[in-house]
Scaffold this motif. Structure first.
Motif, PDB file in Angstrom:
ATOM      1  N   MET A   7       0.978  -1.105  -0.059  1.00  0.00           N
ATOM      2  CA  MET A   7       0.001  -0.026  -0.025  1.00  0.00           C
ATOM      3  C   MET A   7       0.861   1.362   0.082  1.00  0.00           C
ATOM      4  SD  MET A   7      -2.447   1.377   3.106  1.00  0.00           S
ATOM      5  CE  MET A   7      -4.111   0.842   2.506  1.00  0.00           C
ATOM      6  N   ASN A   8       0.549   2.196  -0.844  1.00  0.00           N
ATOM      7  CA  ASN A   8       1.508   3.342  -1.119  1.00  0.00           C
ATOM      8  C   ASN A   8       0.736   4.296   0.178  1.00  0.00           C
ATOM      9  OD1 ASN A   8       3.111   2.994  -2.983  1.00  0.00           O
ATOM     10  ND2 ASN A   8       1.944   3.905  -4.691  1.00  0.00           N
ATOM     11  N   ARG A   9       2.009   4.709   0.907  1.00  0.00           N
ATOM     12  CA  ARG A   9       1.421   6.097   1.914  1.00  0.00           C
ATOM     13  C   ARG A   9       1.946   7.225   1.634  1.00  0.00           C
ATOM     14  NH1 ARG A   9      -1.391   3.761   6.072  1.00  0.00           N
ATOM     15  NH2 ARG A   9      -0.935   1.538   6.536  1.00  0.00           N
ATOM     16  N   PRO A  10       1.246   8.276   1.972  1.00  0.00           N
ATOM     17  CA  PRO A  10       1.508   9.785   1.533  1.00  0.00           C
ATOM     18  C   PRO A  10       2.928  10.058   2.118  1.00  0.00           C
ATOM     19  CG  PRO A  10      -0.427   9.807   3.012  1.00  0.00           C
ATOM     20  CD  PRO A  10       0.035   8.338   2.544  1.00  0.00           C
ATOM     21  N   ALA A  11       3.621  10.819   1.742  1.00  0.00           N
ATOM     22  CA  ALA A  11       5.128  11.490   2.261  1.00  0.00           C
ATOM     23  C   ALA A  11       4.685  12.263   3.455  1.00  0.00           C
ATOM     24  CB  ALA A  11       5.720  12.255   1.204  1.00  0.00           C
ATOM     25  N   PRO A  12       5.451  12.302   4.457  1.00  0.00           N
ATOM     26  CA  PRO A  12       5.464  13.019   5.566  1.00  0.00           C
ATOM     27  C   PRO A  12       5.585  14.405   5.002  1.00  0.00           C
ATOM     28  CG  PRO A  12       7.266  11.304   5.878  1.00  0.00           C
ATOM     29  CD  PRO A  12       6.725  11.225   4.721  1.00  0.00           C
ATOM     30  N   VAL A  13       4.725  15.254   6.022  1.00  0.00           N
ATOM     31  CA  VAL A  13       4.641  16.710   5.660  1.00  0.00           C
ATOM     32  C   VAL A  13       5.104  17.367   6.936  1.00  0.00           C
ATOM     33  CG1 VAL A  13       3.100  18.735   5.139  1.00  0.00           C
ATOM     34  CG2 VAL A  13       2.653  16.480   4.035  1.00  0.00           C
ATOM     35  N   GLU A  14       5.998  18.347   6.669  1.00  0.00           N
ATOM     36  CA  GLU A  14       6.515  19.226   7.936  1.00  0.00           C
ATOM     37  C   GLU A  14       6.293  20.487   7.931  1.00  0.00           C
ATOM     38  OE1 GLU A  14      10.949  20.222   9.781  1.00  0.00           O
ATOM     39  OE2 GLU A  14      10.865  19.371   7.962  1.00  0.00           O
ATOM     40  N   ILE A  15       5.535  20.903   8.948  1.00  0.00           N
ATOM     41  CA  ILE A  15       5.266  22.430   9.288  1.00  0.00           C
ATOM     42  C   ILE A  15       5.673  23.067  10.197  1.00  0.00           C
ATOM     43  CG2 ILE A  15       2.905  23.578   9.745  1.00  0.00           C
ATOM     44  CD1 ILE A  15       1.392  21.307   8.639  1.00  0.00           C
ATOM     45  N   SER A  16       6.491  24.265   9.825  1.00  0.00           N
ATOM     46  CA  SER A  16       6.977  24.999  10.994  1.00  0.00           C
ATOM     47  C   SER A  16       6.097  26.179  11.459  1.00  0.00           C
ATOM     48  CB  SER A  16       8.328  25.367  10.386  1.00  0.00           C
ATOM     49  OG  SER A  16       9.112  24.174  10.069  1.00  0.00           O
ATOM     50  N   CYS A  17       6.139  26.537  12.610  1.00  0.00           N
ATOM     51  CA  CYS A  17       5.602  27.726  13.170  1.00  0.00           C
ATOM     52  C   CYS A  17       6.464  28.547  14.376  1.00  0.00           C
ATOM     53  CB  CYS A  17       4.143  27.501  13.376  1.00  0.00           C
ATOM     54  SG  CYS A  17       3.263  28.613  14.235  1.00  0.00           S
ATOM     55  N   GLU A  18       6.959  29.545  14.139  1.00  0.00           N
ATOM     56  CA  GLU A  18       7.944  30.128  15.062  1.00  0.00           C
ATOM     57  C   GLU A  18       9.169  29.089  15.359  1.00  0.00           C
ATOM     58  OE1 GLU A  18       5.903  32.212  18.193  1.00  0.00           O
ATOM     59  OE2 GLU A  18       4.826  33.216  16.595  1.00  0.00           O
ATOM     60  N   ASN A  19       9.020  28.781  16.599  1.00  0.00           N
ATOM     61  CA  ASN A  19      10.246  27.788  16.957  1.00  0.00           C
ATOM     62  C   ASN A  19       9.656  26.421  17.225  1.00  0.00           C
ATOM     63  OD1 ASN A  19       8.549  28.295  19.283  1.00  0.00           O
ATOM     64  ND2 ASN A  19      10.176  28.366  20.762  1.00  0.00           N
TER      65      ASN A  19
ATOM     66  N   THR B 151       4.475  -2.566   9.523  1.00  0.00           N
ATOM     67  CA  THR B 151       5.167  -1.628   8.641  1.00  0.00           C
ATOM     68  C   THR B 151       5.945  -0.603   9.769  1.00  0.00           C
ATOM     69  OG1 THR B 151       3.374   0.036   9.077  1.00  0.00           O
ATOM     70  CG2 THR B 151       3.514  -1.136   6.961  1.00  0.00           C
ATOM     71  N   LEU B 152       6.145  -1.067  11.194  1.00  0.00           N
ATOM     72  CA  LEU B 152       6.493  -0.308  12.183  1.00  0.00           C
ATOM     73  C   LEU B 152       8.156  -0.542  12.215  1.00  0.00           C
ATOM     74  CD1 LEU B 152       5.915   1.310  14.818  1.00  0.00           C
ATOM     75  CD2 LEU B 152       5.965  -0.667  16.042  1.00  0.00           C
ATOM     76  N   ASN B 153       8.607  -1.268  11.497  1.00  0.00           N
ATOM     77  CA  ASN B 153      10.090  -1.449  11.392  1.00  0.00           C
ATOM     78  C   ASN B 153      10.755  -0.277  10.845  1.00  0.00           C
ATOM     79  OD1 ASN B 153       9.267  -2.149   8.805  1.00  0.00           O
ATOM     80  ND2 ASN B 153      10.703  -3.639   8.472  1.00  0.00           N
TER      81      ASN B 153
ATOM     82  N   PRO C 135      10.253   4.413  13.049  1.00  0.00           N
ATOM     83  CA  PRO C 135      11.005   5.162  13.801  1.00  0.00           C
ATOM     84  C   PRO C 135      12.307   5.557  12.914  1.00  0.00           C
ATOM     85  CG  PRO C 135      10.714   3.077  14.890  1.00  0.00           C
ATOM     86  CD  PRO C 135      10.235   2.997  13.428  1.00  0.00           C
ATOM     87  N   GLU C 136      12.708   5.057  11.888  1.00  0.00           N
ATOM     88  CA  GLU C 136      13.844   5.609  11.111  1.00  0.00           C
ATOM     89  C   GLU C 136      13.529   6.911  10.483  1.00  0.00           C
ATOM     90  OE1 GLU C 136      15.599   3.918   6.908  1.00  0.00           O
ATOM     91  OE2 GLU C 136      15.713   2.528   8.440  1.00  0.00           O
ATOM     92  N   LYS C 137      12.124   6.911   9.982  1.00  0.00           N
ATOM     93  CA  LYS C 137      11.566   8.128   9.395  1.00  0.00           C
ATOM     94  C   LYS C 137      11.406   9.411  10.214  1.00  0.00           C
ATOM     95  CE  LYS C 137       9.200   5.792   5.450  1.00  0.00           C
ATOM     96  NZ  LYS C 137       7.739   5.636   5.007  1.00  0.00           N
ATOM     97  N   LEU C 138      11.084   8.758  11.716  1.00  0.00           N
ATOM     98  CA  LEU C 138      10.806   9.998  12.333  1.00  0.00           C
ATOM     99  C   LEU C 138      12.217  10.705  12.905  1.00  0.00           C
ATOM    100  CD1 LEU C 138       8.319   8.075  14.908  1.00  0.00           C
ATOM    101  CD2 LEU C 138       7.923  10.091  13.138  1.00  0.00           C
ATOM    102  N   LYS C 139      13.112   9.768  13.131  1.00  0.00           N
ATOM    103  CA  LYS C 139      14.366  10.194  13.396  1.00  0.00           C
ATOM    104  C   LYS C 139      15.079  11.085  12.168  1.00  0.00           C
ATOM    105  CE  LYS C 139      16.545   7.519  16.999  1.00  0.00           C
ATOM    106  NZ  LYS C 139      17.509   6.535  16.946  1.00  0.00           N
ATOM    107  N   LYS C 140      14.805  10.865  11.174  1.00  0.00           N
ATOM    108  CA  LYS C 140      15.071  11.609   9.893  1.00  0.00           C
ATOM    109  C   LYS C 140      14.856  13.021   9.854  1.00  0.00           C
ATOM    110  CE  LYS C 140      14.654  12.020   4.785  1.00  0.00           C
ATOM    111  NZ  LYS C 140      13.893  11.382   3.685  1.00  0.00           N
ATOM    112  N   TYR C 141      13.498  13.030  10.262  1.00  0.00           N
ATOM    113  CA  TYR C 141      13.150  14.685  10.823  1.00  0.00           C
ATOM    114  C   TYR C 141      13.407  15.202  12.203  1.00  0.00           C
ATOM    115  CZ  TYR C 141      10.487  14.285   6.481  1.00  0.00           C
ATOM    116  OH  TYR C 141      10.144  13.988   5.067  1.00  0.00           O
ATOM    117  N   GLY C 142      14.109  14.426  12.984  1.00  0.00           N
ATOM    118  CA  GLY C 142      14.409  15.035  14.218  1.00  0.00           C
ATOM    119  C   GLY C 142      13.465  14.714  15.213  1.00  0.00           C
TER     120      GLY C 142
END
Length: 79
Positions: free
Chosen positions: A1-13, A26-28, A31-38
């Motif tokens: 199944m295709n999943r949409p790409a993560p979307v990052e939103i910034s607001c001030e800090n 799909t959990l394996n 965490p890797e994707k989450l860490k990629k975005y900090g």
């Protein structure tokens, strides 16, 4: 199944990452994707679809867990 790409939103800090809800199957890679975005804190706004232990093992803690109905209730209470 295709999943949409993560979307990052910034607001001030603050930075927010909106992503799909993983399943235990799909959990394996999650965490890797989450860490990629900090990501250091995870806020779930959907029903639980995975075991949170593997995510927390990677140093990402879950601060809150809201079901979708709870989010709608909070939203209508604010107006």
């Amino acid at each position: 199944m295709n999943r949409p790409a993560p979307v990052e939103i910034s607001c001030e800090n603050m930075r927010f990452l909106i992503t799909h809800n993983p399943t235990n199957a799909t959990l394996n890679k999650f965490p890797e994707k989450l860490k990629k975005y900090g990501v250091t804190t995870l806020v779930r706004v959907c029903d639980a679809t995975y075991d949170k232990a593997p995510v927390e093992k990677e140093g990402i803690h879950q601060l809150f867990s809201f079901g979708f109905n709870e989010v709608l209730l909070a939203e209508t209470s604010l107006t």
